[in-house]
Design a protein around this motif. Structure first.
Motif, PDB file in Angstrom:
ATOM      1  N   PHE A   1     -41.101 -11.000  25.810  1.00 24.05           N
ATOM      2  CA  PHE A   1     -40.341 -11.464  24.654  1.00 24.05           C
ATOM      3  C   PHE A   1     -38.859 -11.549  25.017  1.00 24.05           C
ATOM      4  O   PHE A   1     -38.374 -10.812  25.874  1.00 24.05           O
ATOM      5  N   THR A   2     -38.155 -12.459  24.367  1.00 27.30           N
ATOM      6  CA  THR A   2     -36.724 -12.596  24.573  1.00 27.30           C
ATOM      7  C   THR A   2     -36.006 -11.538  23.756  1.00 27.30           C
ATOM      8  O   THR A   2     -36.209 -11.440  22.552  1.00 27.30           O
ATOM      9  N   CYS A   3     -35.175 -10.759  24.419  1.00 30.19           N
ATOM     10  CA  CYS A   3     -34.447  -9.684  23.746  1.00 30.19           C
ATOM     11  C   CYS A   3     -32.946  -9.934  23.876  1.00 30.19           C
ATOM     12  O   CYS A   3     -32.475 -10.460  24.882  1.00 30.19           O
ATOM     13  N   HIS A   4     -32.225  -9.551  22.843  1.00 32.59           N
ATOM     14  CA  HIS A   4     -30.773  -9.679  22.830  1.00 32.59           C
ATOM     15  C   HIS A   4     -30.167  -8.309  22.590  1.00 32.59           C
ATOM     16  O   HIS A   4     -30.625  -7.568  21.722  1.00 32.59           O
ATOM     17  N   GLY A   5     -29.135  -7.985  23.359  1.00 34.70           N
ATOM     18  CA  GLY A   5     -28.463  -6.699  23.221  1.00 34.70           C
ATOM     19  C   GLY A   5     -27.509  -6.690  22.044  1.00 34.70           C
ATOM     20  O   GLY A   5     -27.571  -7.551  21.153  1.00 34.70           O
ATOM     21  N   LEU A   6     -26.633  -5.721  22.039  1.00 33.52           N
ATOM     22  CA  LEU A   6     -25.650  -5.615  20.973  1.00 33.52           C
ATOM     23  C   LEU A   6     -24.744  -6.837  20.986  1.00 33.52           C
ATOM     24  O   LEU A   6     -24.378  -7.333  22.058  1.00 33.52           O
ATOM     25  N   PRO A   7     -24.359  -7.336  19.802  1.00 39.07           N
ATOM     26  CA  PRO A   7     -23.432  -8.459  19.769  1.00 39.07           C
ATOM     27  C   PRO A   7     -22.099  -8.060  20.390  1.00 39.07           C
ATOM     28  O   PRO A   7     -21.638  -6.948  20.187  1.00 39.07           O
ATOM     29  N   ARG A   8     -21.530  -8.958  21.134  1.00 35.07           N
ATOM     30  CA  ARG A   8     -20.247  -8.675  21.773  1.00 35.07           C
ATOM     31  C   ARG A   8     -19.120  -8.852  20.758  1.00 35.07           C
ATOM     32  O   ARG A   8     -19.112  -9.804  19.987  1.00 35.07           O
ATOM     33  N   THR A   9     -18.186  -7.939  20.801  1.00 39.58           N
ATOM     34  CA  THR A   9     -17.019  -8.056  19.932  1.00 39.58           C
ATOM     35  C   THR A   9     -15.875  -8.591  20.770  1.00 39.58           C
ATOM     36  O   THR A   9     -15.700  -8.205  21.929  1.00 39.58           O
ATOM     37  N   PRO A  10     -15.088  -9.498  20.205  1.00 41.32           N
ATOM     38  CA  PRO A  10     -13.984 -10.046  20.988  1.00 41.32           C
ATOM     39  C   PRO A  10     -12.946  -8.963  21.291  1.00 41.32           C
ATOM     40  O   PRO A  10     -12.790  -8.001  20.543  1.00 41.32           O
ATOM     41  N   ALA A  11     -12.252  -9.146  22.393  1.00 41.29           N
ATOM     42  CA  ALA A  11     -11.209  -8.193  22.773  1.00 41.29           C
ATOM     43  C   ALA A  11     -10.088  -8.236  21.740  1.00 41.29           C
ATOM     44  O   ALA A  11      -9.738  -9.313  21.231  1.00 41.29           O
ATOM     45  N   PRO A  12      -9.523  -7.100  21.421  1.00 43.20           N
ATOM     46  CA  PRO A  12      -8.446  -7.099  20.434  1.00 43.20           C
ATOM     47  C   PRO A  12      -7.222  -7.835  20.958  1.00 43.20           C
ATOM     48  O   PRO A  12      -6.934  -7.817  22.153  1.00 43.20           O
ATOM     49  N   LEU A  13      -6.524  -8.478  20.050  1.00 46.71           N
ATOM     50  CA  LEU A  13      -5.308  -9.185  20.430  1.00 46.71           C
ATOM     51  C   LEU A  13      -4.223  -8.174  20.737  1.00 46.71           C
ATOM     52  O   LEU A  13      -4.163  -7.112  20.110  1.00 46.71           O
ATOM     53  N   PRO A  14      -3.342  -8.507  21.681  1.00 50.69           N
ATOM     54  CA  PRO A  14      -2.273  -7.553  21.984  1.00 50.69           C
ATOM     55  C   PRO A  14      -1.350  -7.400  20.770  1.00 50.69           C
ATOM     56  O   PRO A  14      -1.093  -8.358  20.036  1.00 50.69           O
ATOM     57  N   ALA A  15      -0.869  -6.200  20.578  1.00 49.64           N
ATOM     58  CA  ALA A  15       0.021  -5.931  19.454  1.00 49.64           C
ATOM     59  C   ALA A  15       1.370  -6.600  19.702  1.00 49.64           C
ATOM     60  O   ALA A  15       1.860  -6.611  20.831  1.00 49.64           O
ATOM     61  N   PRO A  16       1.962  -7.161  18.652  1.00 49.39           N
ATOM     62  CA  PRO A  16       3.271  -7.782  18.842  1.00 49.39           C
ATOM     63  C   PRO A  16       4.328  -6.715  19.124  1.00 49.39           C
ATOM     64  O   PRO A  16       4.175  -5.547  18.762  1.00 49.39           O
ATOM     65  N   ALA A  17       5.390  -7.132  19.746  1.00 43.28           N
ATOM     66  CA  ALA A  17       6.503  -6.215  20.010  1.00 43.28           C
ATOM     67  C   ALA A  17       7.063  -5.743  18.662  1.00 43.28           C
ATOM     68  O   ALA A  17       6.974  -6.456  17.657  1.00 43.28           O
ATOM     69  N   PRO A  18       7.619  -4.552  18.622  1.00 43.85           N
ATOM     70  CA  PRO A  18       8.112  -4.009  17.350  1.00 43.85           C
ATOM     71  C   PRO A  18       9.100  -4.934  16.630  1.00 43.85           C
ATOM     72  O   PRO A  18       9.051  -5.075  15.409  1.00 43.85           O
TER      73      PRO A  18
END
Length: 103
Positions: free
Chosen positions: A72-89
């Motif tokens: 059977f075709t199995c799929h793992g955990l859904p991938r979450t996109p990498a978080p965007l870098p935080a803007p400079a203060p």
């Protein structure tokens, strides 16, 4: 095929799994899944139906291994996109104030 799920031996066949899942409505998929026929099912739902055990008694990995060996075709955990870098203060402060950013 003989496999062990939750310390209990099971003799599973692809046709047996197809028959067991016939007429079972798939639940919402939030993690690993298995494609049986034309439907995708959560792994824990499939494990519960084919073993008649409580979902807390086995792991998703045990069922995934068995379903993969049966073809059977199995799929793992859904991938979450990498978080965007935080803007400079300073840019964050400008964004909060609603003023154009200074360069």
């Amino acid at each position: 095929m003989r496999c062990v799920i939750a310390r209990f031996p099971f003799e599973l066949t692809k046709s047996g799994v197809l028959d067991s899942m016939k007429g079972v409505k798939p639940e919402e998929i939030t993690g690993e899944s298995v494609v049986i026929g034309r439907r995708a099912y959560p792994v824990k739902q499939v494990g519960q139906v084919i073993t008649r055990q409580d979902r807390r008694d086995f792991t998703a990995g045990e069922v995934l291994r068995a379903m993969t060996k049966l073809g059977f075709t199995c799929h793992g955990l859904p991938r979450t996109p990498a978080p965007l870098p935080a803007p400079a203060p300073l840019q964050h402060a400008y964004a909060l104030l609603g003023t154009p950013t200074g360069t």
